[in-house]
Design an enzyme around this catalytic site. Structure first.
Site, mmCIF file in Angstrom:
data_model
loop_
_atom_site.group_PDB
_atom_site.id
_atom_site.type_symbol
_atom_site.label_atom_id
_atom_site.label_comp_id
_atom_site.label_asym_id
_atom_site.label_seq_id
_atom_site.Cartn_x
_atom_site.Cartn_y
_atom_site.Cartn_z
ATOM 1 N N ARG A 289 -0.883 -2.589 -18.936
ATOM 2 C CA ARG A 289 -2.195 -1.931 -18.971
ATOM 3 C C ARG A 289 -2.243 -0.859 -17.884
ATOM 4 N NH1 ARG A 289 -6.368 -2.944 -21.750
ATOM 5 N NH2 ARG A 289 -5.069 -4.545 -22.692
ATOM 6 N N TYR B 247 0.848 -1.198 0.000
ATOM 7 C CA TYR B 247 0.000 0.000 0.000
ATOM 8 C C TYR B 247 0.879 1.242 0.000
ATOM 9 C CZ TYR B 247 -4.986 -0.302 -0.067
ATOM 10 O OH TYR B 247 -6.271 -0.420 -0.509
ATOM 11 N N GLU C 35 -0.492 4.758 -0.668
ATOM 12 C CA GLU C 35 -1.306 5.955 -0.942
ATOM 13 C C GLU C 35 -0.461 7.207 -0.733
ATOM 14 O OE1 GLU C 35 -4.799 5.705 1.484
ATOM 15 O OE2 GLU C 35 -5.796 4.338 0.111
ATOM 16 N N ASP D 285 -5.966 13.697 -25.221
ATOM 17 C CA ASP D 285 -5.948 12.301 -24.792
ATOM 18 C C ASP D 285 -5.231 11.501 -25.885
ATOM 19 O OD1 ASP D 285 -6.459 9.681 -24.188
ATOM 20 O OD2 ASP D 285 -8.621 9.929 -23.894
ATOM 21 N N LYS E 130 -1.001 0.846 -25.278
ATOM 22 C CA LYS E 130 -1.321 0.808 -26.707
ATOM 23 C C LYS E 130 -0.015 0.980 -27.495
ATOM 24 C CE LYS E 130 -6.048 2.125 -25.618
ATOM 25 N NZ LYS E 130 -7.163 3.094 -25.757
ATOM 26 N N THR F 68 -2.921 6.134 -22.190
ATOM 27 C CA THR F 68 -2.771 4.789 -21.657
ATOM 28 C C THR F 68 -1.294 4.445 -21.823
ATOM 29 O OG1 THR F 68 -3.064 3.702 -23.780
ATOM 30 C CG2 THR F 68 -5.067 4.087 -22.492
HETATM 31 C C1 LIG Z 1 -8.222 3.376 -24.957
HETATM 32 C C2 LIG Z 1 -8.633 4.783 -24.725
HETATM 33 C C3 LIG Z 1 -8.974 5.252 -23.446
HETATM 34 C C4 LIG Z 1 -9.242 4.347 -22.275
HETATM 35 O O1 LIG Z 1 -8.253 3.556 -21.849
HETATM 36 P P1 LIG Z 1 -8.591 2.340 -20.833
HETATM 37 O O2 LIG Z 1 -7.246 1.979 -20.306
HETATM 38 O O3 LIG Z 1 -9.253 1.300 -21.652
HETATM 39 O O4 LIG Z 1 -9.484 2.888 -19.767
HETATM 40 C C5 LIG Z 1 -9.236 6.603 -23.294
HETATM 41 N N1 LIG Z 1 -9.175 7.451 -24.335
HETATM 42 C C6 LIG Z 1 -8.877 7.033 -25.573
HETATM 43 C C7 LIG Z 1 -8.826 8.034 -26.683
HETATM 44 C C8 LIG Z 1 -8.609 5.685 -25.818
HETATM 45 O O5 LIG Z 1 -8.357 5.282 -27.061
#
Ligand SMILES: *Cc1c(COP(=O)(O)O)cnc(C)c1O
Length: 432
Positions: free
Chosen positions: A232, A51, A53, A197, A226, A223
């Protein structure tokens, strides 16, 4: 995995089956990739027990001296990779990172202007079924019917009309790059925060293969699994830190805080509890890998492969949204071939080719059927596929789509998929 096989053979069996599936299929889902063995190892460690936090040096628990080092390492590497002033590596996922951004900068009921989900946007950018659309007032910009691209004049008109508190950029299915400066100018004109994002494209951006939003946006989320090819998870970055006079937390505290302070509080205690230290360790591993020069080569190949695949499709009379790609993915509009996304996805799946059905802009089918498929090159490029292999990938996809209900045809393709995969080994089954 010796202990797991011994203690829980049923579960271990499922993991081995999934490993085999990844090893012997064409993984073409644009949001997926294959993390390195070292990254995966870091996740399977005792760090999951801890933990922690709070943040390094300011924890609410004892015994954090080593996990502090882990988190500091992840932060320093991420800052270096994206040339950012500040980063928070604790978000459990992309959606969690985005939740923290909303919490930091928006009051319930405030207006967000984001890319329409049906035009390639993401659920967390204001969809009515997501917290973002439930809590905030969501307005959307889209792409043009004839070009498949965002028209910045339309974004400006919309922004002036709806006067958003925040404008979001970023997409899950947009094959083109963004004009960040044009978004910045619009945000400044209407007095809005600008949030990028880069969940899909972070790896390409880190490697200098796409326009860089870091210094132009107020805040950037991503993220880590990807194109960035890590575990993840999620992350928030600020390119240039400084006083933020508008954010919710800043107003409530009665003292002007920096962007970084506001965002740190929005992650913890704002929207998460204890960080996943084993995943943060794996993020550090992946960022370390991304700082090596071969990562740039990898991202260049991801783009070359996507461009090559796009050319194969257009040369064979398939329609692509926007006519091609600038990044790692293409969006195939199957209407001219008399197919739906659902039929295509299911047939390809039976042939060992994994893609996802996807809405195309101005789609006439439902989200469960759709008129398109989204295809991405990051995962197979990690395996070592180059343009020659992607020619073969196209040919096999085309063979399936020409006869999607012919089981013999699908079985024959599956054999060829497996053959090519065998030439580019992925995970050693003995190690998992
Ligand atoms: C994949 C994605 C997310 C979310 O990611 P998670 O890890 O699945 O919650 C947010 N914004 C965009 C543009 C994405 O492609």
């Amino acid at each position: 995995m010796d202990e797991l096989i011994h203690q829980d053979p049923e579960l271990a069996g499922y993991i081995r089956q999934e490993t085999e599936r990844q090893n012997f299929n064409f993984e073409l889902i644009a949001s997926e990739n294959f993390a390195s063995r070292a990254t995966i190892e870091a996740m399977g460690t005792v760090l999951t027990n801890k933990y922690a936090e709070g943040y390094p040096g300011k924890r609410y628990y004892g015994g954090c001296e080593f996990v502090d080092k882990v988190e500091e390492l992840a932060r320093e590497r991420a800052k270096k990779l994206f040339k950012a002033d500040w980063v928070n590596v604790q978000p459990h996922s992309g959606a969690s990172a985005n939740a923290a951004v909303y919490l930091a900068f928006m009051n319930p009921g405030d207006t967000l202007l984001g890319l329409d989900l049906a035009h390639g946007g993401h659920l967390t950018h204001g969809s009515p079924v997501n917290f973002s659309g439930i809590t905030y007032k969501a307005e959307f910009y889209g792409v043009e019917k004839d070009t498949g691209r965002i028209d910045m004049n339309k974004v400006r008109e919309k922004a002036k009309e709806v006067n958003p508190k925040m404008i979001s950029i970023g997409a899950s299915a947009y094959p083109r790059d963004f004009d960040y400066q044009a978004f910045r100018d619009i945000a400044d004109e209407v007095g809005a925060f600008l949030w990028m994002d880069m969940a899909h494209t972070a790896g390409l951006i880190a490697a200098g293969q796409l326009n860089d939003p870091l210094m132009i946006s107020d805040v950037v989320t991503t993220t880590t699994h990807k194109t960035l090819r890590g575990p993840r998870g999620g992350m928030i970055l600020v390119g240039k830190d400084g006083e933020n006079k508008l954010g919710v937390t800043a107003r409530k505290s009665g003292r002007v805080k920096n962007w970084s302070e506001v965002l740190d509080s929005a992650v913890f205690p704002g929207s998460q509890g204890g960080p996943l230290m084993h995943v943060i360790a794996a993020k550090a591993v992946a960022f370390g890998e991304a700082l090596k020069s071969d990562f740039i080569e990898y991202q260049k190949q991801v783009k070359r492969n996507a461009k090559h695949l796009a050319e194969e499709f257009t040369n064979h009379e398939y329609d692509l949204v926007s006519g091609g790609t600038d990044n790692h993915l293409i969006l195939v509009d199957l209407r001219s071939k008399g197919l739906t996304g659902k039929v295509a996805e299911e047939a390809l799946d039976r042939a060992g080719i994994t893609v996802n059905k996807n809405m195309v802009p101005f789609d006439t089918e439902s989200p469960f059927v759709t008129s398109g498929i989204r295809i991405g090159t990051p995962a197979l490029t990690t395996r070592g596929f180059g343009e020659a292999e992607f020619t073969k990938v196209f040919e096999l996809i085309d063979t399936v789509l020409k006869n999607p209900t012919d089981e013999q045809n699908l079985t024959a393709v599956k054999v060829q998929v497996k053959e090519l995969c065998t030439q580019f080994p992925l995970y050693d089954l003995e190690q998992v």
